[in-house]
Write a protein that holds these residues in place. Sequence first.
Motif, PDB file in Angstrom:
ATOM      1  N   MET A  18       1.094  -0.876   0.311  1.00 10.62           N
ATOM      2  CA  MET A  18       0.067   0.583  -0.307  1.00 10.62           C
ATOM      3  C   MET A  18       1.251   1.242  -0.371  1.00 10.62           C
ATOM      4  SD  MET A  18      -2.746   1.665   2.703  1.00 10.62           S
ATOM      5  CE  MET A  18      -1.054   1.763   4.013  1.00 10.62           C
ATOM      6  N   ASN A  19       0.805   2.112  -0.836  1.00  5.49           N
ATOM      7  CA  ASN A  19       1.180   3.647  -0.968  1.00  5.49           C
ATOM      8  C   ASN A  19       1.346   4.025   0.374  1.00  5.49           C
ATOM      9  OD1 ASN A  19       0.524   5.073  -4.511  1.00  5.49           O
ATOM     10  ND2 ASN A  19       1.779   3.231  -3.866  1.00  5.49           N
ATOM     11  N   ILE A  20       2.482   4.425   0.870  1.00  6.57           N
ATOM     12  CA  ILE A  20       2.185   5.817   2.349  1.00  6.57           C
ATOM     13  C   ILE A  20       2.664   7.080   1.566  1.00  6.57           C
ATOM     14  CG2 ILE A  20       2.187   3.678   3.572  1.00  6.57           C
ATOM     15  CD1 ILE A  20       4.646   4.662   4.072  1.00  6.57           C
ATOM     16  N   PHE A  21       2.978   8.570   3.038  1.00  9.29           N
ATOM     17  CA  PHE A  21       3.653   8.856   2.510  1.00  9.29           C
ATOM     18  C   PHE A  21       4.397   9.438   2.833  1.00  9.29           C
ATOM     19  CE2 PHE A  21      -0.111   9.687  -0.040  1.00  9.29           C
ATOM     20  CZ  PHE A  21      -0.134  10.905  -1.222  1.00  9.29           C
ATOM     21  N   THR A  22       5.250   9.883   3.965  1.00  9.50           N
ATOM     22  CA  THR A  22       5.985  10.372   4.602  1.00  9.50           C
ATOM     23  C   THR A  22       5.973  12.276   4.714  1.00  9.50           C
ATOM     24  OG1 THR A  22       8.106   9.871   3.901  1.00  9.50           O
ATOM     25  CG2 THR A  22       6.917   8.036   5.352  1.00  9.50           C
ATOM     26  N   TYR A  23       6.457  12.569   6.234  1.00  2.00           N
ATOM     27  CA  TYR A  23       6.991  13.893   6.447  1.00  2.00           C
ATOM     28  C   TYR A  23       7.788  14.306   6.973  1.00  2.00           C
ATOM     29  CZ  TYR A  23       6.355  19.071   6.776  1.00  2.00           C
ATOM     30  OH  TYR A  23       6.736  20.641   5.788  1.00  2.00           O
ATOM     31  N   HIS A  24       9.204  14.278   7.022  1.00  3.87           N
ATOM     32  CA  HIS A  24      10.609  14.392   7.121  1.00  3.87           C
ATOM     33  C   HIS A  24      10.949  15.527   7.843  1.00  3.87           C
ATOM     34  CE1 HIS A  24      11.123  10.517   5.832  1.00  3.87           C
ATOM     35  NE2 HIS A  24      10.396  10.203   4.703  1.00  3.87           N
ATOM     36  N   LEU A  25      11.803  15.740   9.100  1.00  4.78           N
ATOM     37  CA  LEU A  25      12.295  17.624   9.502  1.00  4.78           C
ATOM     38  C   LEU A  25      13.106  16.452   9.856  1.00  4.78           C
ATOM     39  CD1 LEU A  25       9.111  18.663  11.698  1.00  4.78           C
ATOM     40  CD2 LEU A  25      10.327  19.838   9.431  1.00  4.78           C
ATOM     41  N   VAL A  26      14.692  17.182   9.494  1.00  3.41           N
ATOM     42  CA  VAL A  26      16.105  17.351  10.086  1.00  3.41           C
ATOM     43  C   VAL A  26      16.850  18.469   9.709  1.00  3.41           C
ATOM     44  CG1 VAL A  26      16.598  16.840   7.536  1.00  3.41           C
ATOM     45  CG2 VAL A  26      17.951  15.482   9.212  1.00  3.41           C
ATOM     46  N   GLU A  27      17.679  18.805  10.570  1.00  2.00           N
ATOM     47  CA  GLU A  27      18.432  19.386  10.610  1.00  2.00           C
ATOM     48  C   GLU A  27      20.149  18.874   9.761  1.00  2.00           C
ATOM     49  OE1 GLU A  27      20.030  21.948  13.593  1.00  2.00           O
ATOM     50  OE2 GLU A  27      17.399  21.622  14.943  1.00  2.00           O
ATOM     51  N   ILE A  28      20.325  19.755   8.736  1.00  6.04           N
ATOM     52  CA  ILE A  28      22.238  19.703   8.282  1.00  6.04           C
ATOM     53  C   ILE A  28      22.995  20.466   7.984  1.00  6.04           C
ATOM     54  CG2 ILE A  28      20.276  18.413   6.556  1.00  6.04           C
ATOM     55  CD1 ILE A  28      20.728  20.542   4.971  1.00  6.04           C
ATOM     56  N   SER A  29      23.930  20.390   7.703  1.00  3.35           N
ATOM     57  CA  SER A  29      25.586  21.546   7.605  1.00  3.35           C
ATOM     58  C   SER A  29      24.894  22.609   6.628  1.00  3.35           C
ATOM     59  CB  SER A  29      26.345  20.421   7.022  1.00  3.35           C
ATOM     60  OG  SER A  29      26.397  20.382   5.707  1.00  3.35           O
ATOM     61  N   PHE A  30      24.728  23.633   6.952  1.00  2.58           N
ATOM     62  CA  PHE A  30      24.841  25.128   5.987  1.00  2.58           C
ATOM     63  C   PHE A  30      25.137  24.095   4.532  1.00  2.58           C
ATOM     64  CE2 PHE A  30      26.372  28.854   4.233  1.00  2.58           C
ATOM     65  CZ  PHE A  30      24.896  29.856   4.843  1.00  2.58           C
ATOM     66  N   SER A  31      26.912  23.704   4.620  1.00  3.13           N
ATOM     67  CA  SER A  31      27.286  23.269   3.547  1.00  3.13           C
ATOM     68  C   SER A  31      26.209  22.405   2.865  1.00  3.13           C
ATOM     69  CB  SER A  31      27.968  23.094   3.012  1.00  3.13           C
ATOM     70  OG  SER A  31      28.826  21.950   4.338  1.00  3.13           O
ATOM     71  N   TYR A  32      25.815  21.315   3.440  1.00  5.08           N
ATOM     72  CA  TYR A  32      24.403  20.845   2.581  1.00  5.08           C
ATOM     73  C   TYR A  32      23.630  21.460   2.266  1.00  5.08           C
ATOM     74  CZ  TYR A  32      23.152  15.824   1.926  1.00  5.08           C
ATOM     75  OH  TYR A  32      23.105  15.369   0.978  1.00  5.08           O
ATOM     76  N   ALA A  33      23.135  22.493   2.719  1.00  5.18           N
ATOM     77  CA  ALA A  33      21.831  23.212   3.168  1.00  5.18           C
ATOM     78  C   ALA A  33      22.517  23.970   1.045  1.00  5.18           C
ATOM     79  CB  ALA A  33      21.661  23.814   4.133  1.00  5.18           C
ATOM     80  N   VAL A  34      23.321  24.625   1.318  1.00  5.84           N
ATOM     81  CA  VAL A  34      23.631  24.997  -0.425  1.00  5.84           C
ATOM     82  C   VAL A  34      23.254  24.083  -1.142  1.00  5.84           C
ATOM     83  CG1 VAL A  34      25.151  27.013  -0.878  1.00  5.84           C
ATOM     84  CG2 VAL A  34      24.544  27.668   1.599  1.00  5.84           C
ATOM     85  N   LYS A  35      24.173  23.237  -0.788  1.00  6.46           N
ATOM     86  CA  LYS A  35      24.745  22.595  -2.459  1.00  6.46           C
ATOM     87  C   LYS A  35      23.370  22.094  -2.339  1.00  6.46           C
ATOM     88  CE  LYS A  35      26.438  18.012  -3.908  1.00  6.46           C
ATOM     89  NZ  LYS A  35      27.175  16.643  -3.448  1.00  6.46           N
ATOM     90  N   SER A  36      22.478  21.391  -1.814  1.00  4.72           N
ATOM     91  CA  SER A  36      20.717  21.221  -1.714  1.00  4.72           C
ATOM     92  C   SER A  36      19.891  22.072  -2.808  1.00  4.72           C
ATOM     93  CB  SER A  36      20.337  20.234   0.001  1.00  4.72           C
ATOM     94  OG  SER A  36      21.259  19.845  -0.058  1.00  4.72           O
TER      95      SER A  36
END
Length: 238
Positions: free
Chosen positions: A1-19
């Motif tokens: 069965m299909n499911i949905f997910t909602y995620h919250l996560v903290e990452i590094s500033f450099s990874y955030a810029v890359k993303s």
Amino acid sequence: MNIFTYHLVEISFSYAVKSLFVNPLDKETPGLVHAEYMTAMKLGAPIFSPSRFLTRQMAVFAQWENEKALDDYLQKEKFGAQLNNGWHVRLAFMRQWGKTSKFKIQEHKATLELASSPVVAVTIARMKPWAIPRFLRWGRPVEKLVRDHNGTLLSMASFKFPNTISTFSIWKTEKEMTNMVHGHSKMAQPKRHANAMKERERKSFHFDFVTLRFKPISEFGSWQEKDTYIPYFELHTT
């Protein structure tokens, strides 16, 4: 069965810029239907304020073919391991308003066991660039209403450059959520959401807009030093 997910996560500033330029969740991931990767925002904060855009806090809203595909990703993939360090809730689809071409909305709809069961709402909107100032004028009062509402257990907003805006909220009960939507809640200026919806119907802010309602199935991990946003699970799990 299909499911949905909602995620919250903290990452590094450099990874955030890359993303900002490369989505870390590959669309070819086995079992992934679609995912939206976004920067978290604080509901109701001033538009031009450091507190508005929470650069290192990321939100991921995804649809999976089944829970096994999700578990495999979280256990075996590099970005999945990062998501595992945050918090997420697993969701079963209940209702849809608006349209979306990205997610596959199934015919099967989940139902709540009790009137006291919590519900989750997720909105995804692709903004018309020229409509953003008008949207902000009508939308920020609604953000404050949801943020301050005593019926919410958790509420967030998120943004993806250049024009995707999303909201996420967990409500104690479906009734408290629908009362807010229709302007019947016991809050100051309760019709803020209803008035904004009338304005959207008069002249849309978006070229693609969908609101989805879900039954939360389970939650995992922690967010901002809290690991239980849905106490219903503690009360009704044997």
